[in-house]
Structure formats: structure tokens, C-alpha cells
Design a protein around this motif. Sequence first.
Motif, PDB file in Angstrom:
ATOM      1  N   LYS A 205       0.853  -1.297   0.034  1.00  9.36           N
ATOM      2  CA  LYS A 205       0.034   0.011   0.242  1.00  9.36           C
ATOM      3  C   LYS A 205       0.951   1.353  -0.088  1.00  9.36           C
ATOM      4  CE  LYS A 205      -3.751  -2.296   2.614  1.00  9.36           C
ATOM      5  NZ  LYS A 205      -4.435  -2.261   3.928  1.00  9.36           N
ATOM      6  N   SER A 206       2.435   1.215  -0.207  1.00 11.34           N
ATOM      7  CA  SER A 206       2.906   2.394   0.016  1.00 11.34           C
ATOM      8  C   SER A 206       2.965   3.600  -0.857  1.00 11.34           C
ATOM      9  CB  SER A 206       4.349   1.929   0.136  1.00 11.34           C
ATOM     10  OG  SER A 206       4.562   1.138   1.268  1.00 11.34           O
ATOM     11  N   PHE A 207       2.517   3.075  -2.216  1.00 15.03           N
ATOM     12  CA  PHE A 207       2.965   3.816  -3.376  1.00 15.03           C
ATOM     13  C   PHE A 207       1.350   4.101  -4.227  1.00 15.03           C
ATOM     14  CE2 PHE A 207       7.061   2.273  -2.826  1.00 15.03           C
ATOM     15  CZ  PHE A 207       7.700   3.361  -2.209  1.00 15.03           C
ATOM     16  N   PRO A 208       0.512   4.591  -3.607  1.00  9.34           N
ATOM     17  CA  PRO A 208      -0.679   4.654  -4.113  1.00  9.34           C
ATOM     18  C   PRO A 208      -0.960   5.448  -5.778  1.00  9.34           C
ATOM     19  CG  PRO A 208      -1.136   6.037  -2.320  1.00  9.34           C
ATOM     20  CD  PRO A 208       0.091   5.201  -2.285  1.00  9.34           C
ATOM     21  N   LEU A 209       0.136   6.332  -5.659  1.00 13.49           N
ATOM     22  CA  LEU A 209       0.357   7.165  -7.026  1.00 13.49           C
ATOM     23  C   LEU A 209       1.495   6.663  -8.053  1.00 13.49           C
ATOM     24  CD1 LEU A 209       0.110  10.961  -5.436  1.00 13.49           C
ATOM     25  CD2 LEU A 209      -1.697   9.721  -6.566  1.00 13.49           C
ATOM     26  N   GLY A 210       1.928   5.611  -7.639  1.00 16.03           N
ATOM     27  CA  GLY A 210       3.064   4.822  -8.254  1.00 16.03           C
ATOM     28  C   GLY A 210       4.235   5.283  -7.545  1.00 16.03           C
ATOM     29  N   PHE A 211       5.324   4.418  -7.915  1.00 15.33           N
ATOM     30  CA  PHE A 211       6.654   4.426  -7.582  1.00 15.33           C
ATOM     31  C   PHE A 211       7.311   5.644  -7.779  1.00 15.33           C
ATOM     32  CE2 PHE A 211      11.180   3.504  -7.155  1.00 15.33           C
ATOM     33  CZ  PHE A 211      11.300   2.877  -5.804  1.00 15.33           C
ATOM     34  N   ALA A 212       7.418   5.857  -9.025  1.00 23.98           N
ATOM     35  CA  ALA A 212       8.027   6.722  -9.800  1.00 23.98           C
ATOM     36  C   ALA A 212       7.844   8.521  -9.348  1.00 23.98           C
ATOM     37  CB  ALA A 212       8.158   7.059 -11.325  1.00 23.98           C
ATOM     38  N   LYS A 213       6.387   8.456  -8.817  1.00 30.23           N
ATOM     39  CA  LYS A 213       5.938   9.926  -8.348  1.00 30.23           C
ATOM     40  C   LYS A 213       5.822   9.855  -7.011  1.00 30.23           C
ATOM     41  CE  LYS A 213       2.846  10.138 -12.325  1.00 30.23           C
ATOM     42  NZ  LYS A 213       1.334  10.196 -12.909  1.00 30.23           N
ATOM     43  N   SER A 214       6.589   9.224  -6.303  1.00 28.53           N
ATOM     44  CA  SER A 214       6.466   9.172  -4.610  1.00 28.53           C
ATOM     45  C   SER A 214       7.913   9.581  -4.308  1.00 28.53           C
ATOM     46  CB  SER A 214       6.219   7.634  -4.367  1.00 28.53           C
ATOM     47  OG  SER A 214       5.146   7.122  -4.758  1.00 28.53           O
ATOM     48  N   ALA A 215       8.774  10.343  -4.791  1.00 31.45           N
ATOM     49  CA  ALA A 215       9.803  10.896  -3.938  1.00 31.45           C
ATOM     50  C   ALA A 215       9.633  11.415  -2.717  1.00 31.45           C
ATOM     51  CB  ALA A 215      10.549  12.180  -4.758  1.00 31.45           C
ATOM     52  N   ASN A 216       8.409  11.990  -2.358  1.00 31.81           N
ATOM     53  CA  ASN A 216       8.125  12.583  -1.182  1.00 31.81           C
ATOM     54  C   ASN A 216       7.177  11.677  -0.136  1.00 31.81           C
ATOM     55  OD1 ASN A 216       9.624  15.092  -1.216  1.00 31.81           O
ATOM     56  ND2 ASN A 216       8.235  15.878  -2.481  1.00 31.81           N
ATOM     57  N   VAL A 217       7.258  10.073  -0.435  1.00 29.36           N
ATOM     58  CA  VAL A 217       6.418   9.193   0.192  1.00 29.36           C
ATOM     59  C   VAL A 217       7.584   8.408   0.934  1.00 29.36           C
ATOM     60  CG1 VAL A 217       4.764   7.216   0.038  1.00 29.36           C
ATOM     61  CG2 VAL A 217       4.637   9.685  -1.471  1.00 29.36           C
ATOM     62  N   LEU A 218       7.573   8.109   2.176  1.00 30.63           N
ATOM     63  CA  LEU A 218       8.261   7.127   2.903  1.00 30.63           C
ATOM     64  C   LEU A 218       7.412   5.935   2.767  1.00 30.63           C
ATOM     65  CD1 LEU A 218      10.732   6.713   4.598  1.00 30.63           C
ATOM     66  CD2 LEU A 218       9.285   6.903   6.680  1.00 30.63           C
ATOM     67  N   PRO A 219       7.863   4.629   2.250  1.00 34.31           N
ATOM     68  CA  PRO A 219       7.130   3.528   2.346  1.00 34.31           C
ATOM     69  C   PRO A 219       6.938   3.198   3.643  1.00 34.31           C
ATOM     70  CG  PRO A 219       9.124   3.460   0.801  1.00 34.31           C
ATOM     71  CD  PRO A 219       9.282   4.632   1.656  1.00 34.31           C
ATOM     72  N   ILE A 220       5.766   2.344   3.744  1.00 34.90           N
ATOM     73  CA  ILE A 220       5.287   1.815   5.004  1.00 34.90           C
ATOM     74  C   ILE A 220       5.952   0.730   5.418  1.00 34.90           C
ATOM     75  CG2 ILE A 220       3.171   0.708   6.269  1.00 34.90           C
ATOM     76  CD1 ILE A 220       1.617   2.313   3.979  1.00 34.90           C
ATOM     77  N   GLY A 221       6.881   0.639   6.560  1.00 34.91           N
ATOM     78  CA  GLY A 221       7.635  -0.208   7.010  1.00 34.91           C
ATOM     79  C   GLY A 221       7.219  -0.961   8.465  1.00 34.91           C
ATOM     80  N   SER A 222       7.865  -1.988   8.765  1.00 35.71           N
ATOM     81  CA  SER A 222       7.498  -2.628  10.094  1.00 35.71           C
ATOM     82  C   SER A 222       8.667  -2.397  11.231  1.00 35.71           C
ATOM     83  CB  SER A 222       7.269  -4.028   9.615  1.00 35.71           C
ATOM     84  OG  SER A 222       8.514  -4.731   9.194  1.00 35.71           O
ATOM     85  N   GLY A 223       9.490  -1.562  11.002  1.00 31.97           N
ATOM     86  CA  GLY A 223      10.731  -1.284  11.786  1.00 31.97           C
ATOM     87  C   GLY A 223      10.471  -0.670  13.073  1.00 31.97           C
ATOM     88  N   PRO A 224      11.375  -0.396  14.002  1.00 33.69           N
ATOM     89  CA  PRO A 224      11.304  -0.258  15.483  1.00 33.69           C
ATOM     90  C   PRO A 224      11.049   1.553  15.495  1.00 33.69           C
ATOM     91  CG  PRO A 224      13.464  -0.643  14.864  1.00 33.69           C
ATOM     92  CD  PRO A 224      12.761  -0.959  13.743  1.00 33.69           C
ATOM     93  N   TYR A 225      11.077   2.105  14.383  1.00 35.48           N
ATOM     94  CA  TYR A 225      11.026   3.650  14.483  1.00 35.48           C
ATOM     95  C   TYR A 225       9.996   4.166  13.208  1.00 35.48           C
ATOM     96  CZ  TYR A 225      14.579   4.157  17.892  1.00 35.48           C
ATOM     97  OH  TYR A 225      15.245   4.072  19.049  1.00 35.48           O
ATOM     98  N   ARG A 226       9.244   5.131  13.626  1.00 36.44           N
ATOM     99  CA  ARG A 226       8.634   5.745  12.507  1.00 36.44           C
ATOM    100  C   ARG A 226       9.027   7.186  12.369  1.00 36.44           C
ATOM    101  NH1 ARG A 226       5.042   9.748  14.151  1.00 36.44           N
ATOM    102  NH2 ARG A 226       4.651   9.932  16.220  1.00 36.44           N
ATOM    103  N   LEU A 227       8.918   7.802  11.175  1.00 43.16           N
ATOM    104  CA  LEU A 227       9.235   9.184  10.998  1.00 43.16           C
ATOM    105  C   LEU A 227       8.326  10.129  11.621  1.00 43.16           C
ATOM    106  CD1 LEU A 227      11.288  11.115   9.588  1.00 43.16           C
ATOM    107  CD2 LEU A 227       9.889  10.969   7.493  1.00 43.16           C
ATOM    108  N   ALA A 228       8.988  10.873  12.756  1.00 45.76           N
ATOM    109  CA  ALA A 228       7.912  11.767  13.229  1.00 45.76           C
ATOM    110  C   ALA A 228       8.006  13.006  12.697  1.00 45.76           C
ATOM    111  CB  ALA A 228       8.659  11.836  14.704  1.00 45.76           C
ATOM    112  N   ARG A 229       9.005  13.652  12.305  1.00 46.41           N
ATOM    113  CA  ARG A 229       9.227  14.987  11.632  1.00 46.41           C
ATOM    114  C   ARG A 229      10.521  15.125  10.881  1.00 46.41           C
ATOM    115  NH1 ARG A 229      10.835  20.343  13.873  1.00 46.41           N
ATOM    116  NH2 ARG A 229      11.930  19.240  15.756  1.00 46.41           N
TER     117      ARG A 229
END
Length: 609
Positions: A205-229
Motif C-alpha cells: 500500500k506504500s505508493f498509491p500514486l505509483g513508485f516514480a511519483k513518490s519521491a516525497n513518500v516514505l514507504p510503510i515499514g515494519s521497523g522499530p521507528y517511525r518518521l515523526a518529523r
Amino acid sequence: MPLHRLLQPAYVLMSVAVLPLLWSLPVHADYGLAMGAPAKYADGKHGFAYANPNAPKGGSLVMGALGDFNTLNPYLLKGDKLPGLAELGDNFVFDTLMVESWDEPFAMYGLLASDIDLAPDKLSVTFTLNPKARFQNGDAVLAEDVVYTFNTITKDEAATPLYRFYYADVKRVVALDQRRVRFEFAKPNAELHLILGQIQIFSHKSFPLGFAKSANVLPIGSGPYRLARHEFGQLVDYQRRPDYWAQDLPIRKGFWNFDHIRFKVYRDPTAFTEALKAGKIDLTYENSAKNWARAYANPSLAKRGLQMQSFAHKNNAGLQGYALNTRRAPLNDVKFRQALSLSFDFETINQQIFYGLYKRPYSYFTNSELAADGLPSAGELKVLEPLRAQLPPQVFNKPVPMPAKVSPQLGVRPNLLQARLMLLQAGYRYQNGRLIDKQGRPVNLEYLTNGKSHERAAGKWQRDLAKLGITLKIRLVDSAIYQKRLQEFDYDIITHVYAQSQSPGNEQMEMHSCASAKTPPSRNGNMVGSCEPAIDAILKRFEHFESREELIAVSRSLDRVLRHQYYVIPQWYSDEWRMVYWNKFAQPKTLPLYYGPTTWALMTWWHVN
């Protein structure tokens, strides 16, 4: 080859190949195997010894990052990536199918994958996903996400081509059911199943607009941290997830202890250092000998709590040196290259410029058991004997060359006299103090660099070469021009780092093969332009081996042949990590063997006040 164990440390783990582990039965998440010995943590009951399972959580760690960033998507070819995210391997936001042990050069343990099943014919591998694995949005990590991730990074033209190279032998990936995914191979490959285990998995579900148009989209991960700011050009803030799905796994106990990990962005190294001294940065790895010796010498800094500490490591240091472009004369003459290697005065440079902090590398696998030594061993002869007719006799009857040492009493002069004699014997001559080649032309060379830090050392070498009648021009250019000239093979000499891991694999082909010599260089390309059938034959051996002992023999054989060709003049390395940090952190009592310094700190240290 795990890149976080390379000569140049990074603040994130990056991996592209690992020594294959031989197994035929499924390996469960709380199990792992190592070649030649039992896996250290195979009982699945204990975490890694270099982490403290009782480390408290809390506080923050502020790091500095040089440069800038303009994209949140770490997998795109274009753009400067977000600090703290690597393209491959373990990091803050994205979990991988498996994780490496830093205590073993060739062992891995399950994370997203609860078991791995390598087919008996080694033409496929099946991962079974841990049913507890969850993305940050709460979705389960499923086989369709693994398929989506792999197809996106290897088939989308907007993705960095790194993945297409390393996963070229994967024919297809298939979701067998919700939690089982199979990778099918074009041919047997000794390490491919573990390279695949190091892919960071993101949600479909990470790139609903397509991968190439997602320079400002952080993919949805499962790791220990999230991007807060984040603020482009200024800072990035990662926040620890209290709901991290893997926090109770033994291999995650004692890891990721800071509530926040922040990166402040600086464009100037001096500003970076001053920010550290002012307390705006908490910790850094100091790779400047001058800074280590002088920048932190103020007693007031120590009173305020700024600490300097060196940590030993067993990392394969690879080889950093002056790479000689053999596509050009006279550097295509091995006798000339050998004489040239005698002229570099490491000892004086180390004392006068680097404060005696470095050692001289001696091998393409410096600081590891993979380095050749003396005459060929029985294991090496098994590799080399079939190639005897294609190899020079000295590979068999002379000890592997070591870098020339400079006499403390006489300096570099005896080495230069020996080099002069070798040049005369090779057909060169002198005219009015200038060295003249066999075609009657003066010998002029150019050292191309894009970093001012190498100018002083090259200046000493320049003066010593002049004593041999060789003119060396030092050409400092910006990064864009430097890269363009490399792509066109338009250089005589450059500084190059042959980055290595404890477990060399298919990346050796990129470094040394004939095919790579004809391809515009990439990160670890064939910078010297070497093309030898015997070397290509040895490189093929890295695609398949049955034991650690065989890998050692093949690596030493390659190292021996390369060193007899004098393609590279070794510069310097360190077998310690030099860390500068403020006295508000605690660290595990046990050091890992193979690690990056800031990576270890980020993942296993904790806040104490």
C-alpha cells in the motif's frame, strides 16, 4: 557482502552479500546456522552478546549528517536520501527477512521470516513469514508485500539499479500462500538466498500514486521507528514505536533503546565539528586524524563531559589505495607499476600528517583471515594450479608482495634507488633529469581527486616521484567533473576503496573482472581496468563454494594474483573506530567483532541522564 563492515563506516547498516550458510532443513526464527561451526545463538533462547537485554528505554540521541536530502523514498535512483535510511539492510523504519550476527562472519537469524527453506538443488528458497509481523499501519506482513517489494525495486525503472545487479539471478518471486513466498533462481548460487534475506520489506500500500511519483513518500515499514518529523536541509526525527512487533524477540532484546533518534543536517565539516563541541550533536565517528589529534584537545570540553574513545574491531578493512589505470601507458606496464609502488613514503606521511594514527593496508582483504601470506598454501594451490600457464611464475615461487617500508634512518631514498634501477632494467632511461619511456616521451602522470583531504599526502608523493624524474600533477575537481571523468575512464591515478566484508561473494566480479573493466565504473567497479583470464577464472569460484575453508583459499588466491600485478599502491587504514561523544550514554560491556561504530551505538547504547 555486508557493507556496514567496510572500510568506510556509516550510521546505518547496508548489506549486499553474505557468506552462504549451508542448510537443507528449514531454519526457524529463533535459530541460525554458520558454516564450519555451530551458530553461536542457535538455541534461540539468548540475544546477541553485544547488546544488553536489560538496557532501559528512553531519552534521545542526536546525530549529525553532512550534505542534504530531498527525497523520503530511499529506493529511488534520483535524489539525496533521508539521513538514517539505507537502501539495503537493517535500519530504523524497515525490517528485513533476516538479520546478521555481528559476532560471526557468516551467520544469520530470522526476523520477518520465521523460517527459511533452501531447496536441495539450490534453485529456489522459500521464506515463511512470522505471523506476528506487523507494519506500522497495523497490517500483517504478508507474502504479497514481499513480492511487491521485490518487483518494485528490481523492475521499476525509477529504482536504483543496485538491486537489479544483485538479484539478477532471481527468475521470479511467487506468493505460495499468505505467509509463504518462494524465490526461484536461474542457476544455483551459493549466497543468493541470504542476500534475499536482507531485503527491506515495505507494504504493497506504500505508493498509491505509483513508485516514480513518490519521491516525497516514505514507504510503510515494519521497523522499530517511525518518521515523526522532517525539515528538508535541516533535521530528521525518528520516534521509537512502543508497539514494535519484534521487540520481544531474543535477537531484538537490548536494541533500539532511544525514544528519539534525530539527525541535524550540516553542509560544512567544520560546522559539523563545532556543533559537536557545542553539544548540539551527541556522538560521531571521527575519521579525520587531524580532528582526533587537535579538535577536541581543549580541557574545558573534557570537563563538560566530551569523551574520546577508540574501539577495536575485526572488520575486513579491504584496501584503500592509489588505483592505477592500466588502460593507459605507462601504467599498463607491470614493471613500471612495481617501481612506482616503491616511491610512496607511508611512514613519513603517517607521522607528519596523520599523527601516527594509521597502519598500512597490505591486502585486498586487510585485517582478515582472507588475506594471502607468504607462499601459496595447499588450498590455494588447488585453485591456482589449473591456471599455472596463465599466471606469472612469481605467483607460485615468491611470497606475496607486501608494501615497501621506509627506513627510519635513511628515509625513502633506498626505495627510490631500487625503483630507479627497476625502471632502467625495464627499458626506461633518463634525459636531463626526466624519466623517458620506451617511446622517448617524458613520463607525466595525473592524480585526480575530488577531496582536499588527500592533497597533502599526494603532495609528499609528488615530491618523491620528482626525484625519480616522474612528473605528477595533482588535479582537484568538483564531484560532478570527477564522476564524469571516471565514467569516461579519463584518469591516470585515483584514490579508490575496495570495500570488503568477512564474506566476499559476487561483488568481486564487479571489482576485478574483464567485463567490469569495460563498463563505466559504479561504486565498487573495476577502476584499474584489469583484464586477465586467470583472474576471471578465480572470480567464478565466488559463485559457489562448499565450506568456509574453500572460500578462504579462493579469496587468498585472488588476493595473491592481484597483488603480484601491483594494480594499487596501498595508502592507510585503521583497525580501531575513533568515537567522540558526550558523557550521557552507557554501552554494552561486550564489543561485537564485525561492526560499524555509529551503527553499534545507535542500535545498542542507551541514555543514562
